[in-house]
Write a protein that holds these residues in place. Structure first.
Motif, short mmCIF file in Angstrom:
data_model
loop_
_atom_site.label_atom_id
_atom_site.label_comp_id
_atom_site.label_asym_id
_atom_site.label_seq_id
_atom_site.Cartn_x
_atom_site.Cartn_y
_atom_site.Cartn_z
N PRO A 229 0.80 -1.24 0.00
CA PRO A 229 0.00 0.00 0.00
C PRO A 229 0.83 1.28 0.00
O PRO A 229 0.46 2.26 -0.64
N GLY A 230 1.93 1.27 0.71
CA GLY A 230 2.74 2.47 0.79
C GLY A 230 3.42 2.86 -0.52
O GLY A 230 3.87 4.00 -0.66
N ASP A 231 3.49 1.93 -1.47
CA ASP A 231 4.16 2.21 -2.75
C ASP A 231 3.17 2.52 -3.87
O ASP A 231 3.58 2.86 -4.98
N VAL A 232 1.87 2.38 -3.59
CA VAL A 232 0.87 2.50 -4.64
C VAL A 232 0.84 3.89 -5.24
O VAL A 232 0.83 4.07 -6.47
N ALA A 233 0.81 4.92 -4.41
CA ALA A 233 0.63 6.29 -4.89
C ALA A 233 1.73 6.69 -5.87
O ALA A 233 1.45 7.22 -6.97
N ALA A 234 2.98 6.43 -5.52
CA ALA A 234 4.09 6.82 -6.38
C ALA A 234 4.09 6.04 -7.68
O ALA A 234 4.30 6.60 -8.77
N LEU A 235 3.83 4.74 -7.60
CA LEU A 235 3.84 3.91 -8.80
C LEU A 235 2.67 4.25 -9.71
O LEU A 235 2.82 4.33 -10.94
N ALA A 236 1.49 4.49 -9.13
CA ALA A 236 0.33 4.86 -9.93
C ALA A 236 0.54 6.20 -10.62
O ALA A 236 0.18 6.38 -11.79
N ALA A 237 1.13 7.15 -9.89
CA ALA A 237 1.40 8.46 -10.48
C ALA A 237 2.40 8.36 -11.63
O ALA A 237 2.24 9.02 -12.67
N LEU A 254 -11.50 5.59 -10.92
CA LEU A 254 -10.76 4.89 -9.88
C LEU A 254 -11.67 3.98 -9.06
O LEU A 254 -12.81 4.36 -8.75
N SER A 255 -11.17 2.82 -8.71
CA SER A 255 -11.85 2.02 -7.70
C SER A 255 -11.72 2.71 -6.35
O SER A 255 -10.80 3.50 -6.12
N ASP A 256 -12.64 2.41 -5.44
CA ASP A 256 -12.55 3.02 -4.12
C ASP A 256 -11.29 2.58 -3.39
O ASP A 256 -10.70 3.34 -2.63
N ALA A 257 -10.84 1.34 -3.66
CA ALA A 257 -9.63 0.84 -3.00
C ALA A 257 -8.40 1.63 -3.42
O ALA A 257 -7.52 1.93 -2.61
N LEU A 258 -8.32 1.97 -4.72
CA LEU A 258 -7.18 2.77 -5.18
C LEU A 258 -7.28 4.21 -4.70
O LEU A 258 -6.29 4.82 -4.29
N ALA A 259 -8.49 4.76 -4.74
CA ALA A 259 -8.67 6.15 -4.30
C ALA A 259 -8.28 6.33 -2.84
O ALA A 259 -7.82 7.41 -2.44
N ALA A 260 -8.41 5.27 -2.04
CA ALA A 260 -8.09 5.37 -0.62
C ALA A 260 -6.60 5.53 -0.36
O ALA A 260 -6.20 6.07 0.67
N VAL A 272 -14.66 8.44 -8.76
CA VAL A 272 -14.35 7.38 -7.80
C VAL A 272 -15.58 6.50 -7.66
O VAL A 272 -16.67 6.97 -7.32
N MET A 273 -15.41 5.21 -7.91
CA MET A 273 -16.53 4.28 -7.86
C MET A 273 -16.86 3.92 -6.41
O MET A 273 -15.95 3.80 -5.57
N PRO A 274 -18.13 3.74 -6.10
CA PRO A 274 -18.50 3.35 -4.73
C PRO A 274 -18.03 1.94 -4.43
O PRO A 274 -17.82 1.13 -5.34
N PRO A 275 -17.83 1.62 -3.16
CA PRO A 275 -17.36 0.28 -2.79
C PRO A 275 -18.44 -0.77 -3.03
O PRO A 275 -19.61 -0.46 -3.15
N LEU A 305 -7.64 11.65 -22.92
CA LEU A 305 -7.34 10.29 -22.49
C LEU A 305 -8.22 9.96 -21.29
O LEU A 305 -8.45 10.80 -20.42
N LEU A 306 -8.71 8.72 -21.26
CA LEU A 306 -9.51 8.22 -20.14
C LEU A 306 -8.81 7.01 -19.57
O LEU A 306 -8.50 6.05 -20.30
N VAL A 307 -8.53 7.03 -18.26
CA VAL A 307 -7.77 5.96 -17.62
C VAL A 307 -8.63 5.31 -16.54
O VAL A 307 -9.19 5.99 -15.67
N ALA A 308 -8.76 3.98 -16.61
CA ALA A 308 -9.42 3.20 -15.56
C ALA A 308 -8.33 2.54 -14.73
O ALA A 308 -7.42 1.90 -15.28
N ALA A 309 -8.40 2.67 -13.40
CA ALA A 309 -7.32 2.19 -12.54
C ALA A 309 -7.88 1.55 -11.28
O ALA A 309 -8.89 1.98 -10.74
N ASP A 310 -7.16 0.52 -10.81
CA ASP A 310 -7.64 -0.24 -9.66
C ASP A 310 -6.46 -0.77 -8.86
O ASP A 310 -5.37 -1.01 -9.40
N TYR A 311 -6.68 -0.95 -7.57
CA TYR A 311 -5.70 -1.60 -6.70
C TYR A 311 -6.42 -2.63 -5.86
O TYR A 311 -7.45 -2.34 -5.23
N ASP A 312 -5.91 -3.87 -5.86
CA ASP A 312 -6.45 -4.92 -5.03
C ASP A 312 -5.62 -4.98 -3.75
O ASP A 312 -4.47 -5.45 -3.78
#
Length: 330
Positions: A229-237, A254-260, A272-275, A305-312
């Motif tokens: 989780p701590g590396d998600v923001a930098a890698l996603a950016a 964005l999925s809610d999990a990634l937005a968090a 941001v999609m609802p959970p 450009l339209l980007v769909a992104a998610d983090y599990d």
């Protein structure tokens, strides 16, 4: 069964267009479970499979009347959408079924069955065991096949069902839900700038949630396994910056999990999609974004450009897919 490990490796540059899409929510249980013999077979199968792992599958949901907790069938869900997304005169070459939670017809090879009800009887894959990354892997499979010019059209169906007749540690979705997306590489005269089908036409009517979209090119797919989780923001950016290079207008779904875990971005608009729908949420929102342009003749920024992104967060897969929405004006 096909399991594609998410990879951050480079993909070949080629054109694959999202040309049609459909979506729908369902109520359960599955129709085939209305038959008592079918319920008995499913109950016995699940009990046998769960016993070595200490999972008790109670008999009560399989009695009379069938319990809503029995859940749904991905074959029934996907079949309900295929006819509205794939016209009979546009055969498909590749079918990919993406899911996380198993369905309630485990004895059937669902992807193979769905191939037989899809125009063209395409080669079929099922992608699972990747949580919400499965759909992104399915799109990567389609792109790699399209790169070799071996296919003209690929159908990606993402499904999730919301009930299992036994207790488990996984959090289930809130609703039975499915999204179907037809992709084309422009072969066989299937022009990527052709008009989307009208969901009100008689041959494709009767299904809730189908959305007409203007075709858009898949500009890139990025997948990273094992991201804490701590590396998600930098890698996603960093991924967003790479995908958005040369594009002045960027929108995000964005999925809610990634937005968090990733609260900042360079996008002009963020949805941001609802959970509650981890497998289908960003694709559902993607269709909302693509269908929001009511006038197909309205000018479109060619650099958009339209980007769909998610983090599990459980399996730690980070995934991004970019669509060149500027192609709608070309």
């Amino acid at each position: 069964m096909f399991v594609a490990r998410p990879s951050a490796g480079p993909l070949l540059r080629h054109d694959l267009y999202l040309v049609r899409a459909g979506r729908r929510s369902f109520t359960g249980p599955a129709e085939f479970l209305a038959d008592a013999d079918n319920r008995a077979r499913v109950g016995e199968y699940l009990a046998d499979m769960g016993r070595p792992y200490g999972r008790e599958v109670p008999a009560s949901p399989f009695g009379e009347p069938p319990s809503p907790d029995l859940g749904h069938s991905y074959g029934e869900m996907a079949e309900a959408l295929i006819g509205s997304v794939v016209p009979a005169d546009e055969p498909v070459d590749l079918f990919v079924l993406a899911f996380s939670v198993h369905d309630l017809r485990p004895g059937r090879q669902t992807a193979a069955y769905l191939s037989h009800v899809t125009p063209g009887e395409p080669m079929a894959f099922a992608v699972c065991d990747q949580g919400s990354a499965a759909a992104f892997s399915g799109l990567r499979v389609a792109r790699e096949y399209a790169a070799s010019a071996a296919i003209a059209r690929a159908l990606l169906v993402v499904v999730e069902q919301a009930a299992l007749p036994y207790d488990g540690p996984a959090t289930l979705p809130l609703r039975h839900q499915a999204v179907a997306m037809l992709y084309s590489n422009g072969l066989d005269g299937d022009r990527p700038d052709s008009a989307s089908p009208d969901a009100d036409q008689p041959a494709r009517a009767g299904l809730r949630g189908n959305s007409a979209i203007q075709p858009v090119r898949v500009a890139g797919v990025r997948q990273h396994p094992g991201v804490p989780p701590g590396d998600v923001a930098a890698l996603a950016a960093a991924d967003l910056a790479g995908l958005a290079a040369g594009h002045q207008d960027v929108a995000l779904v964005l999925s809610d999990a990634l937005a968090a875990v990733w609260t900042g971005s360079a996008a002009r608009r963020v949805r941001v999609m609802p959970p509650g729908q981890p497998s289908t949420d960003v694709w559902w929102g993607l269709i909302d974004e693509l269908a929001s342009d009511k006038d197909p003749d309205a000018p479109v920024d060619p650099t958009s450009l339209l980007v769909a992104a998610d983090y599990d967060p459980h399996l730690r897969y980070l995934c991004l897919t970019a669509f060149d929405t500027g192609t709608r004006s070309r």
